[in-house]
Design a protein around this motif. Structure first.
Motif, PDB file in Angstrom:
ATOM      1  N   ARG A   1      70.476  43.220 100.230  1.00  0.00           N
ATOM      2  CA  ARG A   1      71.416  42.047  99.782  1.00  0.00           C
ATOM      3  C   ARG A   1      71.291  41.796  98.286  1.00  0.00           C
ATOM      4  N   GLY A   2      70.304  42.509  97.546  1.00  0.00           N
ATOM      5  CA  GLY A   2      70.282  42.112  96.044  1.00  0.00           C
ATOM      6  C   GLY A   2      69.086  41.210  95.733  1.00  0.00           C
ATOM      7  N   TYR A   3      68.352  40.721  96.537  1.00  0.00           N
ATOM      8  CA  TYR A   3      67.317  39.812  96.214  1.00  0.00           C
ATOM      9  C   TYR A   3      66.244  40.283  95.721  1.00  0.00           C
ATOM     10  N   PHE A   4      66.126  41.454  96.102  1.00  0.00           N
ATOM     11  CA  PHE A   4      64.698  42.231  95.233  1.00  0.00           C
ATOM     12  C   PHE A   4      64.855  42.294  93.833  1.00  0.00           C
ATOM     13  N   GLU A   5      66.102  42.816  93.637  1.00  0.00           N
ATOM     14  CA  GLU A   5      66.347  43.089  92.081  1.00  0.00           C
ATOM     15  C   GLU A   5      66.179  41.871  91.466  1.00  0.00           C
ATOM     16  N   ARG A   6      67.021  40.832  92.075  1.00  0.00           N
ATOM     17  CA  ARG A   6      66.802  39.416  91.378  1.00  0.00           C
ATOM     18  C   ARG A   6      65.734  38.783  90.968  1.00  0.00           C
ATOM     19  N   HIS A   7      64.760  39.216  92.099  1.00  0.00           N
ATOM     20  CA  HIS A   7      63.446  38.646  92.144  1.00  0.00           C
ATOM     21  C   HIS A   7      62.499  39.454  91.081  1.00  0.00           C
ATOM     22  N   LEU A   8      62.749  40.754  91.046  1.00  0.00           N
ATOM     23  CA  LEU A   8      61.968  41.403  89.816  1.00  0.00           C
ATOM     24  C   LEU A   8      62.633  40.816  88.541  1.00  0.00           C
ATOM     25  N   ASN A   9      63.757  40.744  88.243  1.00  0.00           N
ATOM     26  CA  ASN A   9      64.501  40.321  86.978  1.00  0.00           C
ATOM     27  C   ASN A   9      63.641  39.015  86.545  1.00  0.00           C
ATOM     28  N   ARG A  10      63.633  38.116  87.446  1.00  0.00           N
ATOM     29  CA  ARG A  10      63.252  36.841  87.562  1.00  0.00           C
ATOM     30  C   ARG A  10      61.588  36.934  87.010  1.00  0.00           C
ATOM     31  N   MET A  11      60.907  37.541  87.757  1.00  0.00           N
ATOM     32  CA  MET A  11      59.110  37.704  87.586  1.00  0.00           C
ATOM     33  C   MET A  11      59.044  38.422  86.416  1.00  0.00           C
ATOM     34  N   ARG A  12      59.855  39.170  85.845  1.00  0.00           N
ATOM     35  CA  ARG A  12      59.772  40.053  84.675  1.00  0.00           C
ATOM     36  C   ARG A  12      59.647  38.865  83.513  1.00  0.00           C
ATOM     37  N   ASN A  13      60.797  38.126  83.438  1.00  0.00           N
ATOM     38  CA  ASN A  13      60.648  37.155  82.526  1.00  0.00           C
ATOM     39  C   ASN A  13      59.757  36.221  82.594  1.00  0.00           C
ATOM     40  N   ILE A  14      59.223  35.930  83.973  1.00  0.00           N
ATOM     41  CA  ILE A  14      58.143  34.777  83.767  1.00  0.00           C
ATOM     42  C   ILE A  14      56.891  35.169  83.146  1.00  0.00           C
ATOM     43  N   TYR A  15      56.597  36.675  83.688  1.00  0.00           N
ATOM     44  CA  TYR A  15      55.311  37.378  83.176  1.00  0.00           C
ATOM     45  C   TYR A  15      55.552  37.402  81.855  1.00  0.00           C
ATOM     46  N   LYS A  16      56.736  37.773  81.290  1.00  0.00           N
ATOM     47  CA  LYS A  16      56.806  38.004  80.033  1.00  0.00           C
ATOM     48  C   LYS A  16      56.469  36.677  78.906  1.00  0.00           C
ATOM     49  N   SER A  17      56.960  35.628  79.599  1.00  0.00           N
ATOM     50  CA  SER A  17      56.748  34.480  78.872  1.00  0.00           C
ATOM     51  C   SER A  17      55.244  34.079  78.840  1.00  0.00           C
ATOM     52  N   LYS A  18      54.621  34.382  80.041  1.00  0.00           N
ATOM     53  CA  LYS A  18      53.019  34.292  79.890  1.00  0.00           C
ATOM     54  C   LYS A  18      52.286  35.282  78.986  1.00  0.00           C
ATOM     55  N   ARG A  19      52.814  36.387  78.990  1.00  0.00           N
ATOM     56  CA  ARG A  19      52.129  37.527  78.123  1.00  0.00           C
ATOM     57  C   ARG A  19      52.532  36.717  76.574  1.00  0.00           C
ATOM     58  N   ASP A  20      53.755  36.355  76.318  1.00  0.00           N
ATOM     59  CA  ASP A  20      54.008  36.056  74.871  1.00  0.00           C
ATOM     60  C   ASP A  20      53.215  34.706  74.609  1.00  0.00           C
ATOM     61  N   TYR A  21      53.020  33.973  75.392  1.00  0.00           N
ATOM     62  CA  TYR A  21      52.134  32.795  75.063  1.00  0.00           C
ATOM     63  C   TYR A  21      50.881  32.993  74.729  1.00  0.00           C
ATOM     64  N   ILE A  22      50.081  34.021  75.496  1.00  0.00           N
ATOM     65  CA  ILE A  22      48.696  34.511  75.276  1.00  0.00           C
ATOM     66  C   ILE A  22      48.732  35.146  73.928  1.00  0.00           C
ATOM     67  N   LEU A  23      49.731  36.135  73.466  1.00  0.00           N
ATOM     68  CA  LEU A  23      49.592  36.752  72.077  1.00  0.00           C
ATOM     69  C   LEU A  23      49.679  36.030  71.022  1.00  0.00           C
ATOM     70  N   GLN A  24      50.601  34.728  71.528  1.00  0.00           N
ATOM     71  CA  GLN A  24      51.004  33.647  70.259  1.00  0.00           C
ATOM     72  C   GLN A  24      49.436  33.034  70.154  1.00  0.00           C
ATOM     73  N   GLN A  25      48.820  32.508  71.342  1.00  0.00           N
ATOM     74  CA  GLN A  25      47.364  31.919  71.239  1.00  0.00           C
ATOM     75  C   GLN A  25      46.342  32.825  70.630  1.00  0.00           C
ATOM     76  N   LEU A  26      46.390  34.121  70.632  1.00  0.00           N
ATOM     77  CA  LEU A  26      45.363  34.805  70.112  1.00  0.00           C
ATOM     78  C   LEU A  26      45.598  35.588  68.838  1.00  0.00           C
ATOM     79  N   ALA A  27      46.949  35.329  68.320  1.00  0.00           N
ATOM     80  CA  ALA A  27      47.306  35.654  66.907  1.00  0.00           C
ATOM     81  C   ALA A  27      46.345  35.203  65.869  1.00  0.00           C
TER      82      ALA A  27
END
Length: 474
Positions: A359-385
């Motif tokens: 039904r396409g839910y899995f692909e949408r979920h992965l795209n959403r979670m990829r953005n969420i995890y990337k946002s967390k990762r970017d925040y960590i790198l910003q704080q560690l810079a």
């Protein structure tokens, strides 16, 4: 073993599985549940608490992924030995005083686990809707009958389509074997490979696979890594027949195996009919820089790669649905030797996952979670810079964790103790080595961020930086 006694608060706004997870975690960290204690079965605890078994499965799955408990085949769930890593409980604190989400001094630390996933963004409504559609559809009565040992046809077709599109895996649905968890499928796979095979294991590695093979009495050989992954020279010297690798995102170092090393590994496998490569593709969905790396299986032209995948990282730990893609030679052995086995994943769960994909839910979920995890990762790198002069960050472009290597000479245990005083738990990279002499990064810790909500991350990371670096700026 006894049942847990605590009240579930249905009006708190906290998911029931989260309340169960938090309660058991607190029991372990407070010492009320000693290491090696056996936990109630998921079925028994679900009946005792009058909740669904899936709810308990999800709580146990999160505890397993964070390393608090482990599952032993045919024995049950047991508490892991983490007593020496826990800070002392504040004087006068009692387990009976526990309430979900409430933090008190000296109580449960915030855990930067490399195993956890973000369950706050799990698509509960969609998952519930699909389950309702399946259970209330009168035409689905066959789902309560025994199904094929390898998994239902429509589910395997959905997996094959997803793998080809996203990972470049070349296979037919007939090559896919579905099972409840990677450990179970590794046990099954060991019965298809030669009984005297020697298994080369990456060092450091995902220790669950190593423990499973060792408990099965299989001979294992830890093989050190270089900057490109498993060392081919060391692999040849090991005398191994089977190489267990994580080429798309090595755990825990985060190495992405380049094409030259992949071809060298395949060449090694082609030199003997006994040799196979197990490609564990556990979290390839989450890559934040560049294009997804194609699977090793996709460039194998002689049927020497066994592809292993799971939905636990992509969706939730309690989704204990994993799969193997067997090359033709091993598929024939499976049909001859093991096709009598009953499938270990309920057909209703297979159908639910099938619908989630098609039904396409899995692909949408992965795209959403990829953005969420990337946002967390970017925040960590910003704080560690600001502290770049004191640490080196690696493995940050994929997965749900990164490595921090300290340049000031502090070893990992000192760093963990410093974090512990701030009520924060990190993980020592050296604990993932089978042979301590292979560890070349004694000043490195693992910072996992998958399970932490963005609000918690933004609260805890500045505290962690303050504890580890003080006022030092690069």
């Amino acid at each position: 073993m006894s049942m847990f006694t605590f009240n579930i608060d249905t009006h708190s706004g906290v998911h029931i599985y989260t309340q169960i997870y938090q309660y058991i975690r607190h029991e372990i960290e407070s010492g009320s549940l000693a290491c090696h204690s056996k936990l109630p079965s998921t079925r028994g605890l679900a009946a005792h608490l009058q909740v669904s078994r899936n709810t308990v499965d999800m709580a146990y799955g999160q505890l397993m992924d964070e390393g608090y408990i482990e599952a032993m085949p045919k024995r049950g769930y047991f508490v892991c030995d983490i007593e020496n890593l826990m800070p002392p409980i504040a004087a006068g604190a009692k387990t009976s005083d526990y309430k979900p989400e409430k933090k008190i001094p000296g109580s449960s630390p915030y855990v930067f686990s490399p195993y956890g996933v973000d369950l706050e963004n799990f698509p509960f409504n969609t998952w519930r809707k699909i389950a309702k559609d399946i259970l209330y559809n009168g035409q689905n009565t066959e789902l309560f009958q025994a199904g094929p040992s390898c998994g239902d046809q429509d589910f395997r077709e959905a997996i094959a389509g997803y793998l080809h599109q996203s990972r470049g895996v070349i296979c037919s649905p007939d090559q896919i074997i579905v099972g409840a968890g990677a450990d179970y499928l590794l046990i099954l796979l060991s019965q298809l490979l030669d009984s005297d095979s020697i298994y080369a294991i990456e060092d450091p590695s995902y220790l669950q696979a190593y423990k499973t093979l060792t408990n099965l009495g299989k001979k294992t050989c830890p093989v050190p890594l270089d900057k490109n992954g498993m060392s081919i020279d060391s692999l040849r010297q090991s005398g191994a027949d089977i190489a267990y690798v994580t080429p798309s995102h090595q755990f825990p170092l985060g190495i992405i195996m380049p094409i030259k090393r992949r071809l060298e590994l395949l060449r090694w496998a082609y030199e003997s009919e006994r040799r196979y490569i197990i490609e564990d593709d556990y979290d390839s969905e989450f890559r934040y820089k560049g294009k997804p790396v194609p699977s090793l299986q996709g460039i194998d032209r002689h049927g020497r790669v066994i592809y292993a995948g799971t939905f636990s990282k992509a969706i939730a730990p309690s989704i204990r649905i994993s799969y193997l893609v067997l090359p033709p030679g091993l598929l024939e052995k499976y049909r001859q030797r093991l096709s009598y086995l009953a499938n270990t994943v309920a057909r209703t769960e297979q159908k639910q996952m099938t619908e989630f994909i098609v039904r396409g839910y899995f692909e949408r979920h992965l795209n959403r979670m990829r953005n969420i995890y990337k946002s967390k990762r970017d925040y960590i790198l910003q704080q560690l810079a600001p502290y770049a002069g004191h640490i080196a960050v690696s493995g940050e472009n994929s997965g749900l964790h990164m490595l921090l290597t300290f340049r000031d000479g502090r070893n990992a245990q000192d760093i963990l103790l410093t974090a512990q005083k701030a009520n924060i738990r990190l993980f020592d990279l050296s604990s993932y080595y089978i042979r301590p002499e292979h560890c070349t990064l004694p000043h490195t810790v693992i910072l996992g961020y998958g399970a932490l909500s963005e609000s918690r991350l933004k609260t805890q990371l500045p505290l962690l930086c303050s504890a580890l670096f003080g006022s030092r700026i690069a």
